[in-house]
Design a protein around this motif. Structure first.
Motif, PDB file in Angstrom:
ATOM      1  N   VAL A 186       0.821  -1.218   0.000  1.00 58.73           N
ATOM      2  CA  VAL A 186       0.000   0.000   0.000  1.00 58.73           C
ATOM      3  C   VAL A 186       0.861   1.277   0.000  1.00 58.73           C
ATOM      4  N   GLU A 187       2.158   1.122  -0.129  1.00 59.45           N
ATOM      5  CA  GLU A 187       3.022   2.302  -0.279  1.00 59.45           C
ATOM      6  C   GLU A 187       2.722   2.920  -1.636  1.00 59.45           C
ATOM      7  N   LYS A 188       2.727   4.262  -1.674  1.00 58.83           N
ATOM      8  CA  LYS A 188       2.424   4.970  -2.915  1.00 58.83           C
ATOM      9  C   LYS A 188       3.644   5.750  -3.376  1.00 58.83           C
ATOM     10  N   GLU A 189       3.801   5.800  -4.677  1.00 58.47           N
ATOM     11  CA  GLU A 189       4.860   6.594  -5.283  1.00 58.47           C
ATOM     12  C   GLU A 189       4.191   7.575  -6.244  1.00 58.47           C
ATOM     13  N   HIS A 190       4.386   8.857  -6.000  1.00 57.05           N
ATOM     14  CA  HIS A 190       3.820   9.899  -6.855  1.00 57.05           C
ATOM     15  C   HIS A 190       4.836  10.234  -7.941  1.00 57.05           C
ATOM     16  N   LEU A 191       4.400  10.119  -9.185  1.00 57.79           N
ATOM     17  CA  LEU A 191       5.280  10.336 -10.327  1.00 57.79           C
ATOM     18  C   LEU A 191       4.912  11.630 -11.053  1.00 57.79           C
ATOM     19  N   GLU A 192       5.762  11.997 -12.006  1.00 57.80           N
ATOM     20  CA  GLU A 192       5.554  13.248 -12.736  1.00 57.80           C
ATOM     21  C   GLU A 192       4.267  13.212 -13.554  1.00 57.80           C
ATOM     22  N   CYS A 193       3.651  14.382 -13.645  1.00 51.19           N
ATOM     23  CA  CYS A 193       2.438  14.565 -14.437  1.00 51.19           C
ATOM     24  C   CYS A 193       2.702  15.622 -15.495  1.00 51.19           C
ATOM     25  N   LEU A 194       1.823  15.649 -16.475  1.00 53.56           N
ATOM     26  CA  LEU A 194       1.873  16.727 -17.456  1.00 53.56           C
ATOM     27  C   LEU A 194       1.498  18.023 -16.768  1.00 53.56           C
ATOM     28  N   GLU A 195       2.163  19.080 -17.130  1.00 53.65           N
ATOM     29  CA  GLU A 195       1.849  20.395 -16.581  1.00 53.65           C
ATOM     30  C   GLU A 195       0.848  21.086 -17.490  1.00 53.65           C
ATOM     31  N   SER A 196       0.097  22.019 -16.933  1.00 52.59           N
ATOM     32  CA  SER A 196      -0.859  22.781 -17.732  1.00 52.59           C
ATOM     33  C   SER A 196      -0.132  23.499 -18.857  1.00 52.59           C
ATOM     34  N   PRO A 197      -0.784  23.597 -20.008  1.00 56.19           N
ATOM     35  CA  PRO A 197      -0.143  24.300 -21.121  1.00 56.19           C
ATOM     36  C   PRO A 197       0.103  25.767 -20.784  1.00 56.19           C
ATOM     37  N   LEU A 198       1.151  26.306 -21.364  1.00 52.08           N
ATOM     38  CA  LEU A 198       1.454  27.723 -21.195  1.00 52.08           C
ATOM     39  C   LEU A 198       0.923  28.496 -22.390  1.00 52.08           C
ATOM     40  N   VAL A 199       0.389  29.661 -22.119  1.00 51.71           N
ATOM     41  CA  VAL A 199       0.020  30.574 -23.192  1.00 51.71           C
ATOM     42  C   VAL A 199       1.146  31.582 -23.283  1.00 51.71           C
ATOM     43  N   TYR A 200       1.675  31.749 -24.468  1.00 48.93           N
ATOM     44  CA  TYR A 200       2.809  32.651 -24.595  1.00 48.93           C
ATOM     45  C   TYR A 200       2.768  33.387 -25.929  1.00 48.93           C
ATOM     46  N   SER A 201       3.513  34.425 -25.980  1.00 48.87           N
ATOM     47  CA  SER A 201       3.597  35.240 -27.195  1.00 48.87           C
ATOM     48  C   SER A 201       4.489  34.524 -28.214  1.00 48.87           C
ATOM     49  N   PRO A 202       4.474  34.984 -29.435  1.00 45.89           N
ATOM     50  CA  PRO A 202       5.308  34.343 -30.467  1.00 45.89           C
ATOM     51  C   PRO A 202       6.791  34.278 -30.093  1.00 45.89           C
ATOM     52  N   ALA A 203       7.250  35.223 -29.307  1.00 49.71           N
ATOM     53  CA  ALA A 203       8.652  35.216 -28.896  1.00 49.71           C
ATOM     54  C   ALA A 203       8.781  34.341 -27.643  1.00 49.71           C
ATOM     55  N   ILE A 204       8.907  33.028 -27.851  1.00 55.67           N
ATOM     56  CA  ILE A 204       8.971  32.071 -26.740  1.00 55.67           C
ATOM     57  C   ILE A 204      10.279  32.254 -25.965  1.00 55.67           C
ATOM     58  N   ASN A 205      10.187  32.222 -24.636  1.00 48.39           N
ATOM     59  CA  ASN A 205      11.396  32.397 -23.831  1.00 48.39           C
ATOM     60  C   ASN A 205      11.908  31.038 -23.335  1.00 48.39           C
ATOM     61  N   GLU A 206      13.039  31.058 -22.661  1.00 48.45           N
ATOM     62  CA  GLU A 206      13.686  29.815 -22.205  1.00 48.45           C
ATOM     63  C   GLU A 206      12.803  29.028 -21.240  1.00 48.45           C
ATOM     64  N   ARG A 207      12.108  29.712 -20.328  1.00 50.07           N
ATOM     65  CA  ARG A 207      11.216  29.034 -19.375  1.00 50.07           C
ATOM     66  C   ARG A 207      10.125  28.267 -20.114  1.00 50.07           C
ATOM     67  N   GLN A 208       9.566  28.889 -21.135  1.00 52.60           N
ATOM     68  CA  GLN A 208       8.515  28.233 -21.908  1.00 52.60           C
ATOM     69  C   GLN A 208       9.073  27.045 -22.698  1.00 52.60           C
ATOM     70  N   ARG A 209      10.298  27.202 -23.229  1.00 53.88           N
ATOM     71  CA  ARG A 209      10.932  26.076 -23.934  1.00 53.88           C
ATOM     72  C   ARG A 209      11.130  24.886 -22.983  1.00 53.88           C
ATOM     73  N   GLU A 210      11.617  25.165 -21.783  1.00 53.01           N
ATOM     74  CA  GLU A 210      11.840  24.101 -20.793  1.00 53.01           C
ATOM     75  C   GLU A 210      10.523  23.440 -20.385  1.00 53.01           C
ATOM     76  N   HIS A 211       9.497  24.246 -20.202  1.00 53.24           N
ATOM     77  CA  HIS A 211       8.163  23.737 -19.855  1.00 53.24           C
ATOM     78  C   HIS A 211       7.683  22.764 -20.936  1.00 53.24           C
ATOM     79  N   ASN A 212       7.782  23.180 -22.196  1.00 54.33           N
ATOM     80  CA  ASN A 212       7.339  22.334 -23.305  1.00 54.33           C
ATOM     81  C   ASN A 212       8.196  21.078 -23.435  1.00 54.33           C
ATOM     82  N   LYS A 213       9.491  21.213 -23.222  1.00 52.13           N
ATOM     83  CA  LYS A 213      10.408  20.072 -23.281  1.00 52.13           C
ATOM     84  C   LYS A 213      10.052  19.053 -22.185  1.00 52.13           C
TER      85      LYS A 213
END
Length: 114
Positions: free
Chosen positions: A72-99
């Motif tokens: 009954v031990e549980k392991e919480h794993l990674e989930c998809l994150e909510s999509p980001l809304v961004y301008s055409p000039a995507i920044n590094e944070r948004q690139r990392e989020h999408n990656k």
């Protein structure tokens, strides 16, 4: 599988969701669509311990990606994150989020959880 099944059923009791008996008996992957939830699940064995892994999605809350082991031990794993809304000039944070989302989705797709 009783302890694993009970733990899963207890977590989703509020929505009257239970693992299908046929899937439990055959240790067969499956999906549940109920009360706004989409839950994909698989059974497996890791280090001689049986487990249930599931990915649960509901539009009103965050996703859940959890493994429940026989003890009954549980392991919480990674989930998809909510999509980001961004301008055409995507920044590094948004690139990392999408990656990150692409990486997580590939792993979930490989296991047939999305």
């Amino acid at each position: 599988m009783d302890a694993i099944t009970n733990e899963f059923n207890k977590y989703f009791a509020k929505w009257k969701i239970t693992l299908p008996e046929e899937n439990i008996q055959k240790r067969q992957k499956g999906s549940i669509f109920q009360a706004g939830w989409k839950i994909n699940f698989i059974f497996g064995i890791k280090d001689d311990a049986k487990y249930l892994e599931y990915y649960a999605i509901h539009r009103m809350t965050n996703d859940r990606h959890i493994i429940i082991y026989k003890n009954v031990e549980k392991e919480h794993l990674e989930c998809l994150e909510s999509p980001l809304v961004y301008s055409p000039a995507i920044n590094e944070r948004q690139r990392e989020h999408n990656k990150q989302n692409r990486r997580v989705k590939e792993g979930l797709s490989y296991k047939s959880l999305v």
